[in-house]
Design an enzyme around this catalytic site. Structure first.
Site, PDB file in Angstrom:
ATOM      1  N   THR A 131       4.341   2.211   2.036  1.00  0.00           N
ATOM      2  CA  THR A 131       5.251   1.196   1.513  1.00  0.00           C
ATOM      3  C   THR A 131       6.395   1.828   0.730  1.00  0.00           C
ATOM      4  OG1 THR A 131       5.379  -0.543  -0.172  1.00  0.00           O
ATOM      5  CG2 THR A 131       3.596   1.013  -0.422  1.00  0.00           C
ATOM      6  N   ASP A 132       7.508   1.098   0.629  1.00  0.00           N
ATOM      7  CA  ASP A 132       8.627   1.576  -0.202  1.00  0.00           C
ATOM      8  C   ASP A 132       8.291   1.484  -1.689  1.00  0.00           C
ATOM      9  OD1 ASP A 132       8.687  -1.197  -0.487  1.00  0.00           O
ATOM     10  OD2 ASP A 132      10.833  -1.412  -0.105  1.00  0.00           O
ATOM     11  N   GLU A 133       7.197   0.764  -2.029  1.00  0.00           N
ATOM     12  CA  GLU A 133       6.894   0.559  -3.457  1.00  0.00           C
ATOM     13  C   GLU A 133       6.500   1.860  -4.152  1.00  0.00           C
ATOM     14  OE1 GLU A 133       4.734  -3.052  -4.296  1.00  0.00           O
ATOM     15  OE2 GLU A 133       5.448  -3.981  -2.454  1.00  0.00           O
ATOM     16  N   TYR A 156      -1.311  -1.002  -7.174  1.00  0.00           N
ATOM     17  CA  TYR A 156      -1.165  -0.950  -5.704  1.00  0.00           C
ATOM     18  C   TYR A 156      -0.276   0.218  -5.296  1.00  0.00           C
ATOM     19  CZ  TYR A 156       0.940  -1.977  -1.135  1.00  0.00           C
ATOM     20  OH  TYR A 156       1.431  -1.871   0.150  1.00  0.00           O
ATOM     21  N   LYS A 160      -1.092   3.698  -3.174  1.00  0.00           N
ATOM     22  CA  LYS A 160      -0.422   4.069  -1.916  1.00  0.00           C
ATOM     23  C   LYS A 160       0.281   5.425  -2.073  1.00  0.00           C
ATOM     24  CE  LYS A 160      -0.129   2.010   1.449  1.00  0.00           C
ATOM     25  NZ  LYS A 160      -1.010   1.925   2.660  1.00  0.00           N
TER      26      LYS A 160
HETATM   27  P1  NAD Z   1      -3.282  -6.975   4.888  1.00  0.00           P
HETATM   28  O1  NAD Z   1      -3.858  -7.108   3.529  1.00  0.00           O
HETATM   29  O2  NAD Z   1      -2.780  -8.185   5.587  1.00  0.00           O
HETATM   30  O3  NAD Z   1      -4.386  -6.315   5.866  1.00  0.00           O
HETATM   31  C1  NAD Z   1      -5.192  -5.254   5.478  1.00  0.00           C
HETATM   32  C2  NAD Z   1      -6.299  -5.113   6.501  1.00  0.00           C
HETATM   33  O4  NAD Z   1      -7.130  -3.986   6.120  1.00  0.00           O
HETATM   34  C3  NAD Z   1      -7.230  -6.327   6.571  1.00  0.00           C
HETATM   35  O5  NAD Z   1      -7.472  -6.676   7.919  1.00  0.00           O
HETATM   36  C4  NAD Z   1      -8.526  -5.848   5.904  1.00  0.00           C
HETATM   37  O6  NAD Z   1      -9.695  -6.472   6.405  1.00  0.00           O
HETATM   38  C5  NAD Z   1      -8.498  -4.362   6.226  1.00  0.00           C
HETATM   39  N1  NAD Z   1      -9.269  -3.567   5.251  1.00  0.00           N
HETATM   40  C6  NAD Z   1      -9.171  -3.626   3.891  1.00  0.00           C
HETATM   41  N2  NAD Z   1     -10.061  -2.773   3.338  1.00  0.00           N
HETATM   42  C7  NAD Z   1     -10.703  -2.156   4.361  1.00  0.00           C
HETATM   43  C8  NAD Z   1     -11.732  -1.177   4.430  1.00  0.00           C
HETATM   44  N3  NAD Z   1     -12.259  -0.660   3.303  1.00  0.00           N
HETATM   45  N4  NAD Z   1     -12.160  -0.750   5.642  1.00  0.00           N
HETATM   46  C9  NAD Z   1     -11.615  -1.279   6.780  1.00  0.00           C
HETATM   47  N5  NAD Z   1     -10.653  -2.231   6.773  1.00  0.00           N
HETATM   48  C10 NAD Z   1     -10.214  -2.669   5.586  1.00  0.00           C
HETATM   49  O7  NAD Z   1      -2.170  -5.848   4.767  1.00  0.00           O
HETATM   50  P2  NAD Z   1      -0.745  -5.762   5.479  1.00  0.00           P
HETATM   51  O8  NAD Z   1       0.248  -6.529   4.689  1.00  0.00           O
HETATM   52  O9  NAD Z   1      -0.908  -6.031   6.915  1.00  0.00           O
HETATM   53  O10 NAD Z   1      -0.433  -4.213   5.243  1.00  0.00           O
HETATM   54  C11 NAD Z   1      -0.903  -3.238   6.165  1.00  0.00           C
HETATM   55  C12 NAD Z   1      -0.464  -1.863   5.695  1.00  0.00           C
HETATM   56  O11 NAD Z   1       0.964  -1.817   5.611  1.00  0.00           O
HETATM   57  C13 NAD Z   1      -0.987  -1.491   4.308  1.00  0.00           C
HETATM   58  O12 NAD Z   1      -1.328  -0.127   4.321  1.00  0.00           O
HETATM   59  C14 NAD Z   1       0.207  -1.745   3.389  1.00  0.00           C
HETATM   60  O13 NAD Z   1       0.162  -0.900   2.267  1.00  0.00           O
HETATM   61  C15 NAD Z   1       1.363  -1.421   4.314  1.00  0.00           C
HETATM   62  N6  NAD Z   1       2.631  -2.121   4.027  1.00  0.00           N
HETATM   63  C16 NAD Z   1       2.655  -3.480   3.890  1.00  0.00           C
HETATM   64  C17 NAD Z   1       3.876  -4.127   3.681  1.00  0.00           C
HETATM   65  C18 NAD Z   1       3.963  -5.645   3.584  1.00  0.00           C
HETATM   66  O14 NAD Z   1       5.059  -6.179   3.348  1.00  0.00           O
HETATM   67  N7  NAD Z   1       2.880  -6.389   3.778  1.00  0.00           N
HETATM   68  C19 NAD Z   1       5.061  -3.384   3.588  1.00  0.00           C
HETATM   69  C20 NAD Z   1       4.991  -2.000   3.723  1.00  0.00           C
HETATM   70  C21 NAD Z   1       3.764  -1.378   3.959  1.00  0.00           C
HETATM   71  P1  TYD Z   2       4.919 -10.268  -2.792  1.00  0.00           P
HETATM   72  O1  TYD Z   2       5.045 -11.096  -1.554  1.00  0.00           O
HETATM   73  O2  TYD Z   2       3.645 -10.300  -3.553  1.00  0.00           O
HETATM   74  O3  TYD Z   2       5.301  -8.775  -2.362  1.00  0.00           O
HETATM   75  P2  TYD Z   2       5.561  -7.463  -3.294  1.00  0.00           P
HETATM   76  O4  TYD Z   2       5.089  -7.720  -4.661  1.00  0.00           O
HETATM   77  O5  TYD Z   2       4.723  -6.437  -2.603  1.00  0.00           O
HETATM   78  O6  TYD Z   2       7.028  -7.202  -3.192  1.00  0.00           O
HETATM   79  O7  TYD Z   2       6.074 -10.677  -3.777  1.00  0.00           O
HETATM   80  C1  TYD Z   2       7.431 -10.624  -3.382  1.00  0.00           C
HETATM   81  C2  TYD Z   2       8.277 -10.979  -4.578  1.00  0.00           C
HETATM   82  O8  TYD Z   2       8.046 -12.346  -4.935  1.00  0.00           O
HETATM   83  C3  TYD Z   2       7.934 -10.176  -5.833  1.00  0.00           C
HETATM   84  O9  TYD Z   2       9.134  -9.932  -6.559  1.00  0.00           O
HETATM   85  C4  TYD Z   2       7.015 -11.100  -6.621  1.00  0.00           C
HETATM   86  C5  TYD Z   2       7.533 -12.480  -6.278  1.00  0.00           C
HETATM   87  N1  TYD Z   2       6.530 -13.579  -6.215  1.00  0.00           N
HETATM   88  C6  TYD Z   2       6.811 -14.786  -6.838  1.00  0.00           C
HETATM   89  O10 TYD Z   2       7.883 -14.971  -7.455  1.00  0.00           O
HETATM   90  N2  TYD Z   2       5.872 -15.795  -6.743  1.00  0.00           N
HETATM   91  C7  TYD Z   2       4.691 -15.633  -6.085  1.00  0.00           C
HETATM   92  O11 TYD Z   2       3.860 -16.586  -6.059  1.00  0.00           O
HETATM   93  C8  TYD Z   2       4.429 -14.397  -5.438  1.00  0.00           C
HETATM   94  C9  TYD Z   2       3.138 -14.183  -4.694  1.00  0.00           C
HETATM   95  C10 TYD Z   2       5.386 -13.390  -5.526  1.00  0.00           C
END
Ligand code: NAD
Ligand code: TYD
Length: 350
Positions: A131-133, A156, A160
């Protein structure tokens, strides 16, 4: 012929990556390894579950014995690692789960790769999705590049960042072929409604308050999830060993502006009077350590591998709303039970 283990394939982004690989590469065997936590949902993959080149394996990436056995039995050529605890608010209330899955789980997978693999890509590759975070927070200007110093603020992003360091350490120390990508916030179908966009859609639909943290001034750079899956495909196949790529949408939105846009779309889709849904916007206590702004410079990915985002945000948001409105049953299923309890704890303590 390639056999690829995709971890976290039942989650939001993972299910899009699995779908893309299963349908684009019929000669690859795709194993979806997922422990089905609250965020994992096999219904996300109904449309591909009967394909001959797809298999689901339930398992925990922190279970070293199980992972070693899986590598022995399957002899995978590559891992695309997405399994993680992914929600910042949950990491603030329960950081240990993030250390276990995101750090220990990644190292368990790396150990299995180290033990079972010899030879670099195309024989073997460990692709770590991050992630970019990890880069921390920006002020009003500037963008994250691949050279930006890591500066995570939430449990988080710290977990990461740590996992990224382990992946690089295993490349440098043991010669494992690794690639890492750091992506901005994703949106699209099958997104669990604890994250901002699906939570807001769900609440607007149900006429419930839409919680906006602080003043809604925080900025995120939103990318269509299918564009992320396409970037992963390109990087997996074309990146040099040890490389890192940033992935982003060039699409920065203040949270409050995004929520207002979403309210307008929902008014239209639900046949409500203009301005009706925006009345649900409720400013709530800010997130602790809330990063002000994320913005990705994805120049390197465009220059080296030709990837660019395909979709304008307004179009992507409309498609996303349409998907949630058409998939009432999916939404009902994931918002019952455990999630209900989480939601009540998260939002009644503010
Ligand atoms: P998500 O929470 O929707 O899915 C995570 C998946 O991992 C789930 O299916 C869960 O069952 C599985 N999981 C969790 N713990 C596990 C374990 N111990 N063993 C096996 N499986 C397990 O997450 P997402 O939003 O789809 O993110 C996927 C990846 O992309 C993550 O690594 C996250 O850090 C990265 N990422 C997410 C975003 C975003 O905007 N959501 C952006 C950049 C990077
Ligand atoms: P989120 O979707 O949790 O992603 P991330 O924290 O990984 O960027 O949140 C996106 C943005 O929205 C973040 O600045 C937090 C804010 N946010 C709210 O304002 N209300 C909410 O209920 C949630 C879940 C997030």
């Amino acid at each position: 012929m390639k056999k690829i283990i995709i971890t976290g394939g039942a989650g939001f982004i993972g299910s899009h990556v699995v779908r893309r690989f299963v349908t684009t590469y019929p000669d690859y065997q795709i194993i979806n390894l997922d422990n089905l936590t609250y965020a994992g949902n096999l219904a996300n993959l109904r449309d591909v579950e009967d394909r001959p080149n797809y298999r689901f394996v339930k398992g925990d990436i922190t279970d070293a014995q199980f992972i070693d056995g899986l590598f022995t039995a399957e002899q995978p050529d590559a891992v695309i690692h997405l399994a993680a605890e992914s929600h910042v608010d949950r990491s603030i209330s329960n950081p240990i789960d993030f250390v276990l899955t995101n750090v220990v789980g990644t190292v368990v997978l790396l150990n299995a790769a180290r033990k079972h693999w010899q030879g670099a890509y195309p024989a073997h590759r460990f692709y770590h999705v991050s992630t970019d975070e990890v880069y921390g927070a920006l002020g009003d200007t500037g963008m994250f590049t691949e050279e930006t110093k890591y500066d995570p603020h939430s449990p988080y992003s710290a977990s990461k960042a740590s996992s990224d360091h382990f992946v690089r350490a295993y490349h440098d120390t043991y010669g494992i072929d690794t690639v890492i990508s750091n992506c901005s916030n994703n949106y699209g179908s099958h997104h669990f409604p604890e994250k901002l966009i699906p939570l807001a859609i769900n609440n607007i639909k149900g006429n419930k308050p839409v919680p906006v943290y602080g003043k809604g001034e925080n900025v995120r750079d939103w990318l269509w999830v299918e564009d992320h899956a396409r970037a992963i495909d390109v990087i997996f196949h074309k990146a040099a060993s040890g490389e890192t790529y940033n992935i982003g949408g060039h699409n920065e939105w203040k949270n409050i502006d995004l929520i207002r846009l979403l309210c307008n779309i929902m008014d239209r889709k639900l046949g409500r009077a203009a301005g009706e849904s925006a009345k649900l916007i409720t400013f709530v206590k800010d997130r602790a350590g809330h990063d002000l702004r994320y913005a990705i410079d994805a120049t390197k990915l465009k220059r080296d591998l030709g990837w660019e985002p395909s979709l304008q945000f307004e179009e992507g948001l409309e498609k996303t709303v349409d998907w949630y409105l058409a998939n009432e049953e999916w939404l009902q299923d994931v918002t019952s039970g455990h999630y209900q309890q989480y939601y009540e704890e998260q939002y009644t303590s503010r």
